[in-house]
Scaffold this motif. Structure first.
Motif, PDB file in Angstrom:
ATOM      1  N   ARG A  99      24.637 -20.978  17.417  1.00 59.06           N
ATOM      2  CA  ARG A  99      23.586 -21.686  16.657  1.00 59.06           C
ATOM      3  C   ARG A  99      23.589 -23.164  17.017  1.00 59.06           C
ATOM      4  O   ARG A  99      22.535 -23.774  17.211  1.00 59.06           O
ATOM      5  N   HIS A 100      24.782 -23.744  17.136  1.00 56.33           N
ATOM      6  CA  HIS A 100      24.895 -25.147  17.534  1.00 56.33           C
ATOM      7  C   HIS A 100      24.327 -25.349  18.937  1.00 56.33           C
ATOM      8  O   HIS A 100      23.633 -26.335  19.203  1.00 56.33           O
ATOM      9  N   THR A 101      24.616 -24.405  19.828  1.00 53.29           N
ATOM     10  CA  THR A 101      24.107 -24.490  21.198  1.00 53.29           C
ATOM     11  C   THR A 101      22.589 -24.423  21.198  1.00 53.29           C
ATOM     12  O   THR A 101      21.923 -25.210  21.878  1.00 53.29           O
ATOM     13  N   CYS A 102      22.024 -23.503  20.448  1.00 53.25           N
ATOM     14  CA  CYS A 102      20.563 -23.371  20.363  1.00 53.25           C
ATOM     15  C   CYS A 102      19.938 -24.679  19.883  1.00 53.25           C
ATOM     16  O   CYS A 102      18.998 -25.194  20.494  1.00 53.25           O
ATOM     17  N   ILE A 103      20.468 -25.216  18.806  1.00 52.74           N
ATOM     18  CA  ILE A 103      19.937 -26.461  18.240  1.00 52.74           C
ATOM     19  C   ILE A 103      20.075 -27.606  19.235  1.00 52.74           C
ATOM     20  O   ILE A 103      19.144 -28.397  19.425  1.00 52.74           O
ATOM     21  N   SER A 104      21.206 -27.691  19.914  1.00 50.70           N
ATOM     22  CA  SER A 104      21.422 -28.741  20.911  1.00 50.70           C
ATOM     23  C   SER A 104      20.430 -28.616  22.064  1.00 50.70           C
ATOM     24  O   SER A 104      19.846 -29.614  22.501  1.00 50.70           O
ATOM     25  N   LEU A 106      17.482 -27.130  22.067  1.00 50.04           N
ATOM     26  CA  LEU A 106      16.131 -27.450  21.582  1.00 50.04           C
ATOM     27  C   LEU A 106      15.954 -28.958  21.441  1.00 50.04           C
ATOM     28  O   LEU A 106      14.902 -29.507  21.790  1.00 50.04           O
ATOM     29  N   THR A 107      16.987 -29.636  20.952  1.00 46.70           N
ATOM     30  CA  THR A 107      16.929 -31.093  20.792  1.00 46.70           C
ATOM     31  C   THR A 107      16.778 -31.774  22.142  1.00 46.70           C
ATOM     32  O   THR A 107      15.918 -32.651  22.331  1.00 46.70           O
ATOM     33  N   VAL A 108      17.592 -31.368  23.113  1.00 49.81           N
ATOM     34  CA  VAL A 108      17.532 -31.944  24.459  1.00 49.81           C
ATOM     35  C   VAL A 108      16.162 -31.682  25.094  1.00 49.81           C
ATOM     36  O   VAL A 108      15.632 -32.512  25.834  1.00 49.81           O
ATOM     37  N   ALA A 109      15.561 -30.537  24.773  1.00 46.56           N
ATOM     38  CA  ALA A 109      14.245 -30.188  25.324  1.00 46.56           C
ATOM     39  C   ALA A 109      13.109 -30.950  24.636  1.00 46.56           C
ATOM     40  O   ALA A 109      11.946 -30.792  25.008  1.00 46.56           O
ATOM     41  N   GLY A 110      13.441 -31.747  23.621  1.00 46.02           N
ATOM     42  CA  GLY A 110      12.434 -32.565  22.964  1.00 46.02           C
ATOM     43  C   GLY A 110      11.666 -31.879  21.849  1.00 46.02           C
ATOM     44  O   GLY A 110      10.616 -32.353  21.425  1.00 46.02           O
ATOM     45  N   VAL A 111      12.183 -30.771  21.347  1.00 44.98           N
ATOM     46  CA  VAL A 111      11.520 -30.059  20.250  1.00 44.98           C
ATOM     47  C   VAL A 111      11.734 -30.843  18.959  1.00 44.98           C
ATOM     48  O   VAL A 111      12.835 -31.319  18.687  1.00 44.98           O
ATOM     49  N   GLN A 112      10.661 -30.985  18.179  1.00 39.65           N
ATOM     50  CA  GLN A 112      10.733 -31.724  16.914  1.00 39.65           C
ATOM     51  C   GLN A 112      11.740 -31.085  15.968  1.00 39.65           C
ATOM     52  O   GLN A 112      11.849 -29.864  15.892  1.00 39.65           O
ATOM     53  N   ASP A 113      12.421 -31.928  15.213  1.00 36.56           N
ATOM     54  CA  ASP A 113      13.442 -31.477  14.271  1.00 36.56           C
ATOM     55  C   ASP A 113      12.891 -30.462  13.260  1.00 36.56           C
ATOM     56  O   ASP A 113      13.545 -29.471  12.960  1.00 36.56           O
ATOM     57  N   LYS A 114      11.690 -30.678  12.758  1.00 37.13           N
ATOM     58  CA  LYS A 114      11.131 -29.754  11.766  1.00 37.13           C
ATOM     59  C   LYS A 114      10.866 -28.380  12.374  1.00 37.13           C
ATOM     60  O   LYS A 114      10.987 -27.368  11.693  1.00 37.13           O
ATOM     61  N   VAL A 115      10.549 -28.309  13.661  1.00 41.04           N
ATOM     62  CA  VAL A 115      10.339 -27.026  14.342  1.00 41.04           C
ATOM     63  C   VAL A 115      11.687 -26.332  14.546  1.00 41.04           C
ATOM     64  O   VAL A 115      11.810 -25.128  14.327  1.00 41.04           O
TER      65      VAL A 115
END
Length: 147
Positions: A99-104, A106-115
């Motif tokens: 889950r941490h990897t997925c979130i990381s 997505l964050t690096v890819a520039g996906v908005q926090d709310k998404v």
């Protein structure tokens, strides 16, 4: 599948085939640790073949099953599959680390926090996020495909 969906291991192990819509590329988490965890999860293009394989391999009602077509219990999965794989790779990780990897990613890819919160089933912090923000599944699919 865990990294590219952001689901908890228990959510994946309890996922029934009837709750997967492969043609539209999403699945429903119907039972979760939190209320925010009850959600529609996008299926990234990269892992569609894994879902197709798991759904077609036997008559078990669950997406993931033992080789003899039985429902996976957490200890069985963890002891028989997770630990040997992680040890073989020389790593030290828990299933929750995915889950941490997925979130990381997505964050690096520039996906908005709310998404990101919507994908992984985290509660929004503001009234706007909780009450007024709605996401179409296509938005979530586009976001998960960025990793």
């Amino acid at each position: 599948m865990l990294i590219y969906t952001g689901v908890r291991i228990g959510e994946l192990l309890e996922l029934k085939k009837e709750n997967v819509n492969l043609s539209e590329r999403w699945f429903d988490v119907t039972a979760s640790k939190t209320e925010a965890g009850i959600r529609k999860v996008p299926i990234a293009e990269k892992i569609v073949p894994f879902f197709e394989y798991c759904i077609s391999k036997n008559d078990c009602e669950y997406v993931l099953s033992t080789p003899d077509g039985k429902h996976f219990e957490y200890r069985n999965y963890y002891d028989s599959y997770w630990v040997p794989l992680i040890e073989q790779m020389g790593m030290q990780h828990r299933p929750h680390d995915t889950r941490h990897t997925c979130i990381s990613l997505l964050t690096v890819a520039g996906v908005q926090d709310k998404v990101i919160k919507k994908i992984v089933g985290h509660k929004g912090q503001s009234v706007t996020e909780i009450v007024y923000t709605h996401f179409e599944i296509q938005e979530l699919i586009e976001a998960i495909n960025k990793i």
